[in-house]
Design a protein around this motif. Sequence first.
Motif, PDB file in Angstrom:
ATOM      1  N   VAL A 106       0.850  -1.192   0.000  1.00 49.06           N
ATOM      2  CA  VAL A 106       0.000   0.000   0.000  1.00 49.06           C
ATOM      3  C   VAL A 106       0.881   1.236   0.000  1.00 49.06           C
ATOM      4  O   VAL A 106       1.667   1.442   0.930  1.00 49.06           O
ATOM      5  CB  VAL A 106      -0.931   0.021   1.236  1.00 49.06           C
ATOM      6  CG1 VAL A 106      -1.777   1.290   1.237  1.00 49.06           C
ATOM      7  CG2 VAL A 106      -1.814  -1.218   1.265  1.00 49.06           C
ATOM      8  N   GLY A 107       0.768   2.030  -1.045  1.00 52.13           N
ATOM      9  CA  GLY A 107       1.479   3.300  -1.101  1.00 52.13           C
ATOM     10  C   GLY A 107       0.903   4.270  -0.080  1.00 52.13           C
ATOM     11  O   GLY A 107      -0.296   4.233   0.216  1.00 52.13           O
ATOM     12  N   GLN A 108       1.733   5.135   0.441  1.00 52.97           N
ATOM     13  CA  GLN A 108       1.310   6.062   1.485  1.00 52.97           C
ATOM     14  C   GLN A 108       0.135   6.929   1.052  1.00 52.97           C
ATOM     15  O   GLN A 108      -0.761   7.224   1.836  1.00 52.97           O
ATOM     16  CB  GLN A 108       2.488   6.937   1.912  1.00 52.97           C
ATOM     17  CG  GLN A 108       2.205   7.778   3.130  1.00 52.97           C
ATOM     18  CD  GLN A 108       3.454   8.445   3.673  1.00 52.97           C
ATOM     19  OE1 GLN A 108       4.545   8.279   3.148  1.00 52.97           O
ATOM     20  NE2 GLN A 108       3.286   9.210   4.725  1.00 52.97           N
ATOM     21  N   SER A 109       0.094   7.308  -0.217  1.00 54.70           N
ATOM     22  CA  SER A 109      -0.992   8.159  -0.703  1.00 54.70           C
ATOM     23  C   SER A 109      -2.340   7.443  -0.719  1.00 54.70           C
ATOM     24  O   SER A 109      -3.386   8.079  -0.810  1.00 54.70           O
ATOM     25  CB  SER A 109      -0.669   8.673  -2.113  1.00 54.70           C
ATOM     26  OG  SER A 109      -0.620   7.589  -3.023  1.00 54.70           O
ATOM     27  N   MET A 110      -2.333   6.109  -0.595  1.00 52.14           N
ATOM     28  CA  MET A 110      -3.578   5.337  -0.643  1.00 52.14           C
ATOM     29  C   MET A 110      -4.091   4.950   0.742  1.00 52.14           C
ATOM     30  O   MET A 110      -5.123   4.290   0.859  1.00 52.14           O
ATOM     31  CB  MET A 110      -3.380   4.083  -1.492  1.00 52.14           C
ATOM     32  CG  MET A 110      -2.947   4.379  -2.923  1.00 52.14           C
ATOM     33  SD  MET A 110      -4.056   5.487  -3.821  1.00 52.14           S
ATOM     34  CE  MET A 110      -5.412   4.394  -4.159  1.00 52.14           C
ATOM     35  N   GLU A 111      -3.380   5.344   1.786  1.00 52.34           N
ATOM     36  CA  GLU A 111      -3.830   5.048   3.149  1.00 52.34           C
ATOM     37  C   GLU A 111      -5.101   5.844   3.434  1.00 52.34           C
ATOM     38  O   GLU A 111      -5.166   7.029   3.150  1.00 52.34           O
ATOM     39  CB  GLU A 111      -2.747   5.406   4.162  1.00 52.34           C
ATOM     40  CG  GLU A 111      -1.527   4.518   4.067  1.00 52.34           C
ATOM     41  CD  GLU A 111      -0.440   4.887   5.059  1.00 52.34           C
ATOM     42  OE1 GLU A 111      -0.704   5.681   5.996  1.00 52.34           O
ATOM     43  OE2 GLU A 111       0.692   4.379   4.904  1.00 52.34           O
ATOM     44  N   SER A 112      -6.108   5.156   3.958  1.00 52.35           N
ATOM     45  CA  SER A 112      -7.390   5.806   4.246  1.00 52.35           C
ATOM     46  C   SER A 112      -8.106   5.030   5.348  1.00 52.35           C
ATOM     47  O   SER A 112      -7.757   3.883   5.646  1.00 52.35           O
ATOM     48  CB  SER A 112      -8.270   5.830   2.991  1.00 52.35           C
ATOM     49  OG  SER A 112      -8.645   4.510   2.626  1.00 52.35           O
ATOM     50  N   ASP A 113      -9.122   5.643   5.910  1.00 48.53           N
ATOM     51  CA  ASP A 113      -9.926   4.951   6.923  1.00 48.53           C
ATOM     52  C   ASP A 113     -10.536   3.683   6.347  1.00 48.53           C
ATOM     53  O   ASP A 113     -10.563   2.639   6.998  1.00 48.53           O
ATOM     54  CB  ASP A 113     -11.022   5.877   7.458  1.00 48.53           C
ATOM     55  CG  ASP A 113     -10.470   7.025   8.294  1.00 48.53           C
ATOM     56  OD1 ASP A 113      -9.332   6.907   8.813  1.00 48.53           O
ATOM     57  OD2 ASP A 113     -11.167   8.052   8.426  1.00 48.53           O
ATOM     58  N   GLU A 114     -11.020   3.773   5.109  1.00 46.72           N
ATOM     59  CA  GLU A 114     -11.613   2.594   4.455  1.00 46.72           C
ATOM     60  C   GLU A 114     -10.594   1.474   4.336  1.00 46.72           C
ATOM     61  O   GLU A 114     -10.907   0.311   4.604  1.00 46.72           O
ATOM     62  CB  GLU A 114     -12.138   2.960   3.062  1.00 46.72           C
ATOM     63  CG  GLU A 114     -12.716   1.764   2.330  1.00 46.72           C
ATOM     64  CD  GLU A 114     -13.096   2.052   0.877  1.00 46.72           C
ATOM     65  OE1 GLU A 114     -13.602   1.120   0.230  1.00 46.72           O
ATOM     66  OE2 GLU A 114     -12.875   3.179   0.392  1.00 46.72           O
ATOM     67  N   LEU A 115      -9.374   1.795   3.945  1.00 45.70           N
ATOM     68  CA  LEU A 115      -8.334   0.772   3.817  1.00 45.70           C
ATOM     69  C   LEU A 115      -8.094   0.081   5.148  1.00 45.70           C
ATOM     70  O   LEU A 115      -8.069  -1.151   5.222  1.00 45.70           O
ATOM     71  CB  LEU A 115      -7.024   1.393   3.320  1.00 45.70           C
ATOM     72  CG  LEU A 115      -5.823   0.447   3.421  1.00 45.70           C
ATOM     73  CD1 LEU A 115      -5.892  -0.634   2.363  1.00 45.70           C
ATOM     74  CD2 LEU A 115      -4.525   1.200   3.366  1.00 45.70           C
TER      75      LEU A 115
END
Length: 178
Positions: A106-115
Motif C-alpha cells: 500500500v502506497g502512502q498516498s492510498m492510506e485511508s480509513d476505508e483501507l
Amino acid sequence: MRQGLPTLHKLLLLCALLLPTAAFSQGFSSEQLRAPFLLHIANFTQFVDEDSQLPVNFCFLEDKNYAHAKVFQSSPNQQVKQRPIKLVELAEAAQIDGQDCQVLFVGQSMESDELFERLAKVNQQTVSIGESINFIQRGGMMAIVPLQSKMKIFFNQDVYEQTSLKFSSALLKRVNFR
C-alpha cells in the motif's frame, strides 16, 4: 512439518536487509530499494496455501503510476518458493476484496480509513506492507521505511499474532517491532 529455509534464501534476505548506505547516494529511488524487500518477505513467509502451485498474488494499491509495481515487475526472479508470481494493480481499497492477495503493498498516498477497516479482515491471510510508520500504527502488518540512509522493516506484532501466517526466524530477527 516445517522445513528450514534454504541457505540461498537466507543469504538473499540478509543482503536485502543490509543494503549499504551507498545505494541512496548512487541515485536509486525508494521504489527501487523497497521492491526487492517485498519478494524477500514473501519468500520468508509461510502462507496458508503453502502447498499450492497457484501463483502468489502480489497486489499493489498505489497511485496511478504504480511505481513499486513497475519496479517489482522488472525484477529478475519472479518466483516465490518455486511458485510463479501474479501482479495485481489496484486503484482503490474496495478492489482488495476478492483478489486473494498473499502480499499487499500500500502506497502512502492510498492510506485511508476505508483501507484500515478492510485490513482487519485482509491481514488474516495476507502480508500487508506499507511505506510509512503510520501504516503499522493504524493496522498494517509491516512497513518498509527509509531511515538513516537504509531501508528498515517495521513490524506490527499485534496484527501478526492474529493471523494464520508464519514468518521465518531469519526475517523476524531483522525487523523492528512497533
